[in-house]
Design an enzyme around this catalytic site. Structure first.
Site, mmCIF file in Angstrom:
data_model
loop_
_atom_site.group_PDB
_atom_site.id
_atom_site.type_symbol
_atom_site.label_atom_id
_atom_site.label_comp_id
_atom_site.label_asym_id
_atom_site.label_seq_id
_atom_site.Cartn_x
_atom_site.Cartn_y
_atom_site.Cartn_z
ATOM 1 N N LYS A 85 -2.752 11.860 -20.876
ATOM 2 C CA LYS A 85 -2.783 13.322 -20.962
ATOM 3 C C LYS A 85 -3.563 13.860 -22.150
ATOM 4 O O LYS A 85 -4.124 14.947 -22.078
ATOM 5 C CB LYS A 85 -1.362 13.875 -20.965
ATOM 6 C CG LYS A 85 -0.680 13.667 -19.622
ATOM 7 C CD LYS A 85 0.585 14.456 -19.557
ATOM 8 C CE LYS A 85 1.159 14.410 -18.159
ATOM 9 N NZ LYS A 85 2.244 15.346 -18.012
ATOM 10 N N GLY A 134 6.074 13.152 -13.594
ATOM 11 C CA GLY A 134 7.361 13.412 -12.956
ATOM 12 C C GLY A 134 8.337 14.157 -13.848
ATOM 13 O O GLY A 134 9.547 14.069 -13.669
ATOM 14 N N GLY A 135 7.805 14.892 -14.819
ATOM 15 C CA GLY A 135 8.659 15.718 -15.671
ATOM 16 C C GLY A 135 9.446 14.934 -16.712
ATOM 17 O O GLY A 135 10.274 15.504 -17.418
ATOM 18 N N LEU A 156 5.377 27.815 -23.184
ATOM 19 C CA LEU A 156 5.166 29.134 -22.583
ATOM 20 C C LEU A 156 6.465 29.578 -21.919
ATOM 21 O O LEU A 156 7.098 28.807 -21.207
ATOM 22 C CB LEU A 156 4.018 29.069 -21.576
ATOM 23 C CG LEU A 156 2.670 28.621 -22.173
ATOM 24 C CD1 LEU A 156 1.651 28.358 -21.080
ATOM 25 C CD2 LEU A 156 2.139 29.660 -23.146
ATOM 26 N N HIS A 202 3.157 28.221 -12.242
ATOM 27 C CA HIS A 202 2.391 26.981 -12.105
ATOM 28 C C HIS A 202 1.310 27.242 -11.059
ATOM 29 O O HIS A 202 1.620 27.440 -9.888
ATOM 30 C CB HIS A 202 3.319 25.833 -11.665
ATOM 31 C CG HIS A 202 2.581 24.547 -11.373
ATOM 32 N ND1 HIS A 202 2.744 23.403 -12.109
ATOM 33 C CD2 HIS A 202 1.685 24.238 -10.399
ATOM 34 C CE1 HIS A 202 1.966 22.454 -11.622
ATOM 35 N NE2 HIS A 202 1.315 22.932 -10.572
ATOM 36 N N GLU A 220 -2.527 19.403 -16.705
ATOM 37 C CA GLU A 220 -2.940 18.047 -16.339
ATOM 38 C C GLU A 220 -3.787 18.059 -15.083
ATOM 39 O O GLU A 220 -3.833 19.052 -14.356
ATOM 40 C CB GLU A 220 -1.717 17.130 -16.138
ATOM 41 C CG GLU A 220 -0.859 17.481 -14.937
ATOM 42 C CD GLU A 220 0.125 16.367 -14.564
ATOM 43 O OE1 GLU A 220 -0.080 15.209 -14.964
ATOM 44 O OE2 GLU A 220 1.088 16.671 -13.850
ATOM 45 N N ASN A 270 -4.429 15.856 -11.509
ATOM 46 C CA ASN A 270 -3.996 14.787 -10.617
ATOM 47 C C ASN A 270 -5.202 14.316 -9.813
ATOM 48 O O ASN A 270 -5.880 15.106 -9.164
ATOM 49 C CB ASN A 270 -2.895 15.279 -9.681
ATOM 50 C CG ASN A 270 -1.624 15.580 -10.442
ATOM 51 O OD1 ASN A 270 -1.234 14.828 -11.332
ATOM 52 N ND2 ASN A 270 -0.985 16.692 -10.134
ATOM 53 N N ARG A 298 -5.745 12.667 -7.058
ATOM 54 C CA ARG A 298 -5.376 12.205 -5.722
ATOM 55 C C ARG A 298 -5.107 13.403 -4.827
ATOM 56 O O ARG A 298 -5.174 14.542 -5.281
ATOM 57 C CB ARG A 298 -4.092 11.381 -5.812
ATOM 58 C CG ARG A 298 -2.999 12.197 -6.502
ATOM 59 C CD ARG A 298 -1.627 11.609 -6.395
ATOM 60 N NE ARG A 298 -0.742 12.156 -7.400
ATOM 61 C CZ ARG A 298 -0.091 13.304 -7.311
ATOM 62 N NH1 ARG A 298 -0.208 14.064 -6.243
ATOM 63 N NH2 ARG A 298 0.684 13.718 -8.288
HETATM 64 P P1 ADP Z 1 4.449 15.941 -15.413
HETATM 65 O O1 ADP Z 1 3.181 15.163 -15.348
HETATM 66 O O2 ADP Z 1 5.591 15.161 -15.981
HETATM 67 O O3 ADP Z 1 4.779 16.628 -14.119
HETATM 68 P P2 ADP Z 1 3.289 18.397 -16.539
HETATM 69 O O4 ADP Z 1 2.504 18.416 -17.777
HETATM 70 O O5 ADP Z 1 2.546 18.538 -15.254
HETATM 71 O O6 ADP Z 1 4.194 17.072 -16.518
HETATM 72 O O7 ADP Z 1 4.406 19.523 -16.598
HETATM 73 C C1 ADP Z 1 5.370 19.643 -15.582
HETATM 74 C C2 ADP Z 1 6.075 20.973 -15.674
HETATM 75 O O8 ADP Z 1 6.687 21.132 -16.978
HETATM 76 C C3 ADP Z 1 5.176 22.171 -15.533
HETATM 77 O O9 ADP Z 1 4.924 22.517 -14.182
HETATM 78 C C4 ADP Z 1 6.005 23.224 -16.259
HETATM 79 O O10 ADP Z 1 7.091 23.616 -15.416
HETATM 80 C C5 ADP Z 1 6.607 22.474 -17.432
HETATM 81 N N1 ADP Z 1 5.744 22.548 -18.637
HETATM 82 C C6 ADP Z 1 4.811 21.646 -19.033
HETATM 83 N N2 ADP Z 1 4.168 22.042 -20.162
HETATM 84 C C7 ADP Z 1 4.706 23.230 -20.519
HETATM 85 C C8 ADP Z 1 4.463 24.183 -21.599
HETATM 86 N N3 ADP Z 1 3.534 23.972 -22.534
HETATM 87 N N4 ADP Z 1 5.208 25.315 -21.609
HETATM 88 C C9 ADP Z 1 6.157 25.556 -20.663
HETATM 89 N N5 ADP Z 1 6.428 24.702 -19.630
HETATM 90 C C10 ADP Z 1 5.720 23.568 -19.547
#
Ligand code: ADP
Length: 448
Positions: free
Chosen positions: A116, A164-165, A203, A208, A287, A289, A291
């Protein structure tokens, strides 16, 4: 063009790829574990090969078994679907070493976006707006404190190798930073074997928004607008729609161009999704993806483009079959992810389907591998169906979704269908007024 493609996946996405292959006159090879001998993708493909026992790491994730299956059947290319090996750069390398084609981007691009921090640095350099945060990894608590003071609280600590959060921790104030930093690190260590973390401004009320892009691998690229995937539970998407209710045509064209230009510059090949948080009219990259996404059908519905077909064409060295000028948003599409889960706590609920009836009619698409009498094995993801509706506008799509949910019958197990019926009663859902926290807040009020 390829004569035969092996699909390294299962369930609805394997079926999705079989369908694209058949329309293109390409033979398809399904692979399956012993738990999936009776699965729909096995029945629908032209050929099937058993690649191992039920646990994924001994079957769907077994690289030697997949390569052998290609050799036995004479498949020339592998479509990875989503999940499993779809974003595994080492797998791509092995596939290419065996003179097979991976239907997706290069190993180098997967690696670039899989980390990332590298992804963010690359995107920033390409002119894509990013969330304010640390420059690269944060090695210790003292650095974390300095960075957090600069960007201002609240901040979120995120794992470089995250997905995956997992490995994500919020620090509302300076007092929370110590624990957030340590727990994000240890979670990252145990989940991904890599404890590097970085800091981002948190934020408060973003949506999203993700942009679908496609590169031809030769410096050409297009975008297919955005999807709003703000309805999430535990950072997992639950409902997705296109176009985004908060995005107008001018904004779509602007962010779409930024994304398409970025992937053109790196000569990206195949389908990709650039994910953003969107707040107060500004986009912040989180990020990429590399795929096909679960929610790709909403984009297919509004643009009338078969994304799997385009993936296969690009992998075979052919140009994309559409140009940016030809692409126009037509109407509105919504997808709901139907899981084999018991409400209210979303506990996985595998078992035998005693009766199944899929909805139909104008503007209704059901991507599912279910059938009457099918037994859902307990070893895999709980997604059992994606219901996608398309209407001339958002109200028509919503009415169609309600109608289609009413026709659907899945007896014998619990599913998340009642969740969607309830959501369709909510004024905020009907007006499209929700951010990434809306669903969690709403679920809390339902439990209370
Ligand atoms: P993953 O790859 O684990 O899914 P992400 O970076 O895509 O992680 O983030 C997943 C979710 O986490 C986002 O859709 C959002 O809901 C929350 N999130 C991530 N970064 C932030 C941020 N800087 N501020 C607020 N929420 C965030």
């Amino acid at each position: 063009m390829f004569k035969k493609i092996l699909i390294a996946n299962r369930g609805e996405i394997a079926l999705r790829v079989v369908r694209a292959c058949r329309e293109m006159g390409i033979a398809s090879v399904a692979v399956h574990s012993t738990a999936d001998s009776d699965a729909m993708h096995v029945r629908m493909a032209d050929e099937a090969v058993c690649i191992g026992p039920p646990p994924s790491n001994q079957s769907y994730l077994s690289v030697p078994a997949l390569i052998s299956a290609c050799e036995i059947t004479g498949a020339e290319a592998i479509h990875p679907g989503y999940g499993f090996l779809s974003e595994n750069a080492n797998f791509v390398q092995v596939v290419e070493d065996h003179d097979l084609t991976f239907i997706g981007p290069s190993a180098a691009h997967i690696r670039m976006m899989g980390d990332k921090i590298t992804a963010k640095e690359t995107m920033k350099a390409l002119g894509v707006p990013c969330v304010p945060g640390s420059d690269g990894g944060v090695p210790d608590l003292a650095t974390a404190r300095t960075v957090a003071a600069e960007i201002g609280f609240p901040v979120i600590v995120k794992a470089t190798a995250g997905g995956g959060g997992r490995g994500m921790k919020l620090a509302e104030t300076a007092a929370d930073l110590d624990i957030a930093f340590q727990t994000a690190r240890s979670e990252a260590k145990s989940a991904f074997g890599n404890d590097e973390v970085y800091l981002e401004k948190y934020l408060g009320q973003p949506r999203h928004i993700e942009v679908q892009v496609f590169g031809d691998g030769k410096g050409g690229a297009i975008h297919l607008g955005e999807r709003d995937c703000s309805l999430q539970r535990r950072h997992q998407k639950v409902l997705e729609e296109a176009p985004g209710p908060a995005i107008d045509e001018e904004t779509r064209a602007r962010i779409g161009k930024v994304c398409a230009d970025a992937i053109a510059q790196i000569k990206y090949s195949g389908a990709g999704t650039i994910e953003f948080l969107f707040e107060n009219g500004e986009f912040y990259f989180i990020e990429m993806n590399t795929r096909l996404q679960v929610e790709h059908p909403v984009t297919e519905a509004v643009f009338g483009v078969d994304l799997v077909r385009e993936q296969i064409r690009v992998a075979a060295g052919l140009p994309l079959s559409v140009t940016q000028d030809e692409l126009r948003v037509n109407g509105h599409a919504i997808e709901v992810r139907i899981n084999a889960e018991r409400l209210p706590d979303f506990a996985p609920c595998p078992g035998r389907i005693s009766a199944y009836h899929a909805p139909g009619g104008l503007g209704v698409r059901m991507d599912s591998a279910l059938y009457n009498g099918y037994s859902i094995p307990p070893y895999y993801d709980s997604l059992i169906a994606k219901l996608i509706v398309h209407g001339r506008d958002r109200p028509e799509a919503l009415a169609r979704l309600q109608r289609a949910l009413g026709e659907l019958i899945v007896d014998g197990i619990d599913t998340t269908v009642p969740l969607f019926s309830a959501l369709l009663e909510e004024p905020d859902i009907l007006t499209g007024n929700y951010d990434i926290h809306w669903l969690e807040e709403w679920l809390k009020t339902k439990r209370a």
